[in-house]
Design a protein around this motif. Structure first.
Motif, PDB file in Angstrom:
ATOM      1  N   MET A  66     -46.770  47.191  14.415  1.00 29.98           N
ATOM      2  CA  MET A  66     -46.069  48.451  14.648  1.00 29.98           C
ATOM      3  C   MET A  66     -44.887  48.279  15.585  1.00 29.98           C
ATOM      4  O   MET A  66     -43.861  48.954  15.439  1.00 29.98           O
ATOM      5  N   THR A  67     -44.989  47.387  16.556  1.00 33.35           N
ATOM      6  CA  THR A  67     -43.859  47.178  17.459  1.00 33.35           C
ATOM      7  C   THR A  67     -42.636  46.687  16.699  1.00 33.35           C
ATOM      8  O   THR A  67     -41.505  47.107  16.965  1.00 33.35           O
ATOM      9  N   VAL A  68     -42.849  45.816  15.717  1.00 32.63           N
ATOM     10  CA  VAL A  68     -41.727  45.290  14.927  1.00 32.63           C
ATOM     11  C   VAL A  68     -41.216  46.341  13.945  1.00 32.63           C
ATOM     12  O   VAL A  68     -40.006  46.557  13.818  1.00 32.63           O
ATOM     13  N   ALA A  69     -42.128  47.021  13.256  1.00 37.22           N
ATOM     14  CA  ALA A  69     -41.720  48.053  12.290  1.00 37.22           C
ATOM     15  C   ALA A  69     -40.973  49.192  12.977  1.00 37.22           C
ATOM     16  O   ALA A  69     -39.976  49.707  12.456  1.00 37.22           O
ATOM     17  N   MET A  70     -41.451  49.593  14.161  1.00 34.59           N
ATOM     18  CA  MET A  70     -40.810  50.709  14.860  1.00 34.59           C
ATOM     19  C   MET A  70     -39.460  50.286  15.445  1.00 34.59           C
ATOM     20  O   MET A  70     -38.507  51.079  15.455  1.00 34.59           O
ATOM     21  N   THR A  71     -39.374  49.058  15.916  1.00 39.21           N
ATOM     22  CA  THR A  71     -38.094  48.548  16.416  1.00 39.21           C
ATOM     23  C   THR A  71     -37.057  48.521  15.296  1.00 39.21           C
ATOM     24  O   THR A  71     -35.902  48.908  15.490  1.00 39.21           O
ATOM     25  N   ILE A 157     -47.175  47.909   3.716  1.00 36.28           N
ATOM     26  CA  ILE A 157     -46.219  47.647   2.646  1.00 36.28           C
ATOM     27  C   ILE A 157     -44.818  47.469   3.234  1.00 36.28           C
ATOM     28  O   ILE A 157     -43.924  46.946   2.574  1.00 36.28           O
ATOM     29  N   ASN A 158     -44.645  47.895   4.464  1.00 36.62           N
ATOM     30  CA  ASN A 158     -43.424  47.614   5.220  1.00 36.62           C
ATOM     31  C   ASN A 158     -43.503  46.163   5.694  1.00 36.62           C
ATOM     32  O   ASN A 158     -44.375  45.810   6.492  1.00 36.62           O
ATOM     33  N   PRO A 159     -42.620  45.268   5.223  1.00 40.68           N
ATOM     34  CA  PRO A 159     -42.745  43.847   5.548  1.00 40.68           C
ATOM     35  C   PRO A 159     -42.646  43.534   7.043  1.00 40.68           C
ATOM     36  O   PRO A 159     -43.145  42.493   7.490  1.00 40.68           O
ATOM     37  N   PHE A 160     -42.046  44.423   7.817  1.00 39.20           N
ATOM     38  CA  PHE A 160     -41.929  44.168   9.249  1.00 39.20           C
ATOM     39  C   PHE A 160     -43.281  44.305   9.952  1.00 39.20           C
ATOM     40  O   PHE A 160     -43.487  43.736  11.027  1.00 39.20           O
ATOM     41  N   ARG A 161     -44.214  45.042   9.353  1.00 40.99           N
ATOM     42  CA  ARG A 161     -45.577  45.102   9.890  1.00 40.99           C
ATOM     43  C   ARG A 161     -46.239  43.729   9.808  1.00 40.99           C
ATOM     44  O   ARG A 161     -46.845  43.246  10.780  1.00 40.99           O
ATOM     45  N   ILE A 162     -46.119  43.090   8.658  1.00 34.46           N
ATOM     46  CA  ILE A 162     -46.712  41.762   8.468  1.00 34.46           C
ATOM     47  C   ILE A 162     -46.095  40.762   9.439  1.00 34.46           C
ATOM     48  O   ILE A 162     -46.788  39.908  10.002  1.00 34.46           O
ATOM     49  N   GLU A 163     -44.801  40.878   9.651  1.00 37.37           N
ATOM     50  CA  GLU A 163     -44.099  39.968  10.561  1.00 37.37           C
ATOM     51  C   GLU A 163     -44.685  40.052  11.968  1.00 37.37           C
ATOM     52  O   GLU A 163     -44.879  39.030  12.638  1.00 37.37           O
ATOM     53  N   GLY A 164     -44.964  41.248  12.422  1.00 35.62           N
ATOM     54  CA  GLY A 164     -45.535  41.387  13.761  1.00 35.62           C
ATOM     55  C   GLY A 164     -46.972  40.911  13.836  1.00 35.62           C
ATOM     56  O   GLY A 164     -47.384  40.276  14.825  1.00 35.62           O
ATOM     57  N   ALA A 195     -50.965  38.319   6.871  1.00 37.57           N
ATOM     58  CA  ALA A 195     -50.131  38.052   8.040  1.00 37.57           C
ATOM     59  C   ALA A 195     -50.575  36.796   8.784  1.00 37.57           C
ATOM     60  O   ALA A 195     -49.746  35.970   9.188  1.00 37.57           O
ATOM     61  N   TYR A 196     -51.884  36.642   8.984  1.00 30.71           N
ATOM     62  CA  TYR A 196     -52.373  35.456   9.686  1.00 30.71           C
ATOM     63  C   TYR A 196     -51.981  34.182   8.940  1.00 30.71           C
ATOM     64  O   TYR A 196     -51.535  33.204   9.557  1.00 30.71           O
ATOM     65  N   TRP A 197     -52.151  34.206   7.632  1.00 31.89           N
ATOM     66  CA  TRP A 197     -51.808  33.007   6.864  1.00 31.89           C
ATOM     67  C   TRP A 197     -50.306  32.724   6.965  1.00 31.89           C
ATOM     68  O   TRP A 197     -49.888  31.578   7.131  1.00 31.89           O
ATOM     69  N   LYS A 198     -49.495  33.745   6.889  1.00 27.02           N
ATOM     70  CA  LYS A 198     -48.047  33.583   7.035  1.00 27.02           C
ATOM     71  C   LYS A 198     -47.714  32.948   8.378  1.00 27.02           C
ATOM     72  O   LYS A 198     -46.874  32.038   8.467  1.00 27.02           O
TER      73      LYS A 198
END
Length: 351
Positions: A66-71, A157-164, A195-198
């Motif tokens: 959420m920190t990445v998606a919200m940023t 589904i927002n890719p920035f969530r996975i990134e964080g 996300a963990y695997w990424k």
């Protein structure tokens, strides 16, 4: 050095501009706890570590994404965000939206949300909308809203969530000095195992570390990936993984295949047993969905799947205080005594 959240700590691994001001509640940096008592209770030959994501600001791993998606939403000049949720996403989205000064909308399946999670979304100021349907219905509506309006979706589904969320892998590697041989996770919408695997793959490519086998576990009443078909009416006591059509299904399959991992089923009874075992052996109170990672591990230990050379990390995705009602089921009530010393001592049965 002062800790400033996952964006500041791992900015080089995140798709954000270098000058982006993080919307942060100082998420991440959660404890990785060696669980010797649990290992002995399970009769496991391997080392076991618990990554307790319930120590995040809103009590779950969702804060990392959420920190990445919200940023990103703030960078894009969004005015509002929306999510469908089984509880934890709604709490995190509402909190980070409050921090960012954005309006938050939450769509929830009526009667299917733990009271602690609902309270969080409301107290943080989100506009909560309950629907007569399940999570998959809620996500379908949210997708449609995202297509027809400028409201930003902050589900996974927002890719920035996975990134964080991938940053948890980085913390584990840094703490252990390398990746574990196996990593066990609850699987609901499947964003976390993705996300963990990424994270493991990206860190390994840069630093030459090994990769773990990913182990995923779904509740018996909500196991679409295991059964290979959508579950139209998912049911489980583990509300956080009560999902019949995971948004990250394909990515989870890919993670399991690439890591030579496996996915299995655990029953509600096994989940609740694991929740109490974790609490009574290690002093960690996690929510039911979290415990499916240990419930699944217990089954694999019984099958002789590990050796002394193995190290297993189990992610505990959320804090048990989010769902105290479920934890209280089938537990003996407090003993009762008169306010007299001898009466209390009798109940204590100590010398």
């Amino acid at each position: 050095m002062k800790y400033s959240g996952v964006i500041s700590r791992y900015r080089e691994y995140l798709p954000l501009p270098g000058d982006a001001e993080p919307i942060t509640l100082l998420e991440g940096n959660t404890p990785l706890i060696e669980a010797d008592n649990l290992r002995r209770a399970l009769g496991a030959p391997c080392k076991i570590f618990l990554k307790f994501e319930g120590a995040n600001p809103t009590g779950s791993f969702k804060d990392r994404g959420m920190t990445v998606a919200m940023t990103k939403a703030v960078l894009d000049r969004a005015e509002a965000v929306i999510c469908a949720s089984t509880g934890n996403t709604s709490a995190s989205a509402a909190a980070y939206a409050a921090k960012a000064g954005l309006n938050a909308f939450v769509v929830l399946p009526k009667g299917k949300i733990a009271v602690g999670k609902m309270a969080q979304a409301l107290i943080y100021g989100a506009k909560v909308i309950e629907i007569d349907g399940n999570f998959d219905d809620a996500l379908r509506i949210v997708r449609e809203i995202g297509e027809k309006t400028k409201v930003v979706i902050v589900n996974s589904i927002n890719p920035f969530r996975i990134e964080g969320q991938k940053t948890a892998s980085f913390e584990i590697i840094e703490t252990l000095g390398g990746a574990p041989t196996h990593h066990s996770l609850p699987v609901g919408n499947a964003g976390n195992i993705t996300a963990y695997w990424k994270g493991y793959v990206e860190w390994g490519a840069k630093h030459g570390t090994s990769l773990p086998k990913m182990l995923g576990f779904q509740a018996a009443g909500a196991a679409p990936i295991v059964r290979g078909k959508v579950v139209k009416h998912p049911e489980t006591v583990a509300t956080a993984i009560r999902i019949g059509n995971p948004a990250s299904w394909k990515q989870a399959d890919q993670a399991l295949e690439e890591s030579d991992g496996q996915i299995g089923i655990v029953t509600d009874k096994q989940i609740l047993f694991a929740q109490r075992l974790i609490a009574s052996t290690e002093g960690i109170f996690c929510e039911p969905a979290s415990a499916s990672s240990v419930a699944g591990l217990k089954k694999l230990v019984a099958k002789g799947c590990f050796t002394q050379k193995d190290t297993v990390v189990c992610t505990l995705t959320g804090n048990g205080l989010k769902d105290p009602d479920t934890a209280s089921r089938d537990i003996k009530p407090p003993l009762r005594a008169k306010p007299v010393l001898n009466d209390v001592l009798k109940l204590m049965n100590v010398k």
